[in-house]
Design an enzyme around this catalytic site. Sequence first.
Site, short mmCIF file in Angstrom:
data_model
loop_
_atom_site.label_atom_id
_atom_site.label_comp_id
_atom_site.label_asym_id
_atom_site.label_seq_id
_atom_site.Cartn_x
_atom_site.Cartn_y
_atom_site.Cartn_z
CE LYS A 279 -3.93 -2.28 2.27
NZ LYS A 279 -5.04 -2.10 3.25
CE1 TYR B 235 -9.31 -3.33 -0.03
CE2 TYR B 235 -8.52 -1.31 -1.03
CZ TYR B 235 -8.28 -2.45 -0.30
OH TYR B 235 -7.02 -2.72 0.18
CG ASN C 121 -3.68 -2.42 6.64
OD1 ASN C 121 -3.56 -2.01 5.49
ND2 ASN C 121 -4.56 -3.33 6.98
CG HIS D 182 -5.36 -6.37 -0.07
ND1 HIS D 182 -6.51 -6.47 0.67
CD2 HIS D 182 -5.50 -7.19 -1.15
CE1 HIS D 182 -7.32 -7.32 0.05
NE2 HIS D 182 -6.74 -7.77 -1.05
CD GLU E 18 -8.55 -9.45 -3.49
OE1 GLU E 18 -9.39 -9.12 -2.62
OE2 GLU E 18 -7.37 -9.73 -3.22
P1 CMP Z 1 -7.37 -4.78 3.43
O1 CMP Z 1 -6.87 -6.15 3.63
O2 CMP Z 1 -6.76 -3.99 2.34
O3 CMP Z 1 -8.95 -4.82 3.20
C1 CMP Z 1 -9.80 -3.74 3.52
C2 CMP Z 1 -9.10 -2.67 4.30
O4 CMP Z 1 -9.94 -1.78 4.99
C3 CMP Z 1 -8.25 -3.31 5.38
O5 CMP Z 1 -7.14 -3.96 4.81
C4 CMP Z 1 -7.95 -2.08 6.25
O6 CMP Z 1 -6.80 -1.39 5.80
C5 CMP Z 1 -9.17 -1.18 6.03
N1 CMP Z 1 -9.99 -1.03 7.23
C6 CMP Z 1 -10.21 0.12 7.89
N2 CMP Z 1 -11.01 -0.09 8.95
C7 CMP Z 1 -11.30 -1.41 8.98
C8 CMP Z 1 -12.08 -2.23 9.84
N3 CMP Z 1 -12.74 -1.74 10.90
N4 CMP Z 1 -12.14 -3.56 9.55
C9 CMP Z 1 -11.50 -4.09 8.48
N5 CMP Z 1 -10.76 -3.33 7.64
C10 CMP Z 1 -10.65 -2.01 7.88
#
Ligand code: CMP
Length: 140
Positions: free
Chosen positions: A10, A50, A113, A116, A127
């Site tokens: 990311k 998403y 974070n 992904h 995906e």
């Molecule tokens: P990712 O695996 O990219 O999939 C969806 C993303 O939403 C997740 O990682 C997080 O970075 C983001 N996100 C933000 N808030 C939440 C939440 N409460 N629960 C899950 N994903 C979240």
Amino acid sequence: AVERTLSIIKPDAVAKNVIGEIYNRFEKAGLKIVAARMIHLSREQAEGFYAVHKERPFFNDLVGFMISGPVMVQVLEGENAIAKNREIMGATNPAEAAAGTLRHDYAETIDANAVHGSDAPETAKQEIEFFFKADELCSR
Ligand code: CMP
């Protein structure tokens, strides 16, 4: 079984200049990179990727973050690749991610974070197809 999974480094991790560190973790775990591309997603692309989270309260922040800078997208191949990649990544919330995982080491917040990874075979297929044509995957 040998699987493929979609991985995204990311914008936060690309900005930290740790693409190589993250690739090193994948390779050390026996995952092979069989396709890769850097891309600065448009809002439409991020919303499409998403789409499953469209109704979630964090959707707008998530999309805004994912278009804040370029991302590195790759397909990882290997034995049990989907679960293995999720183990390497650690918990979605870096505050809960185990020591030695990517999110523990490189992520700051649940939005920023670092990485992904697909969560199941069906989403991995979708995906991968979102980013790559079949002939862009190099089986190895
Ligand atoms: P990712 O695996 O990219 O999939 C969806 C993303 O939403 C997740 O990682 C997080 O970075 C983001 N996100 C933000 N808030 C939440 C939440 N409460 N629960 C899950 N994903 C979240």
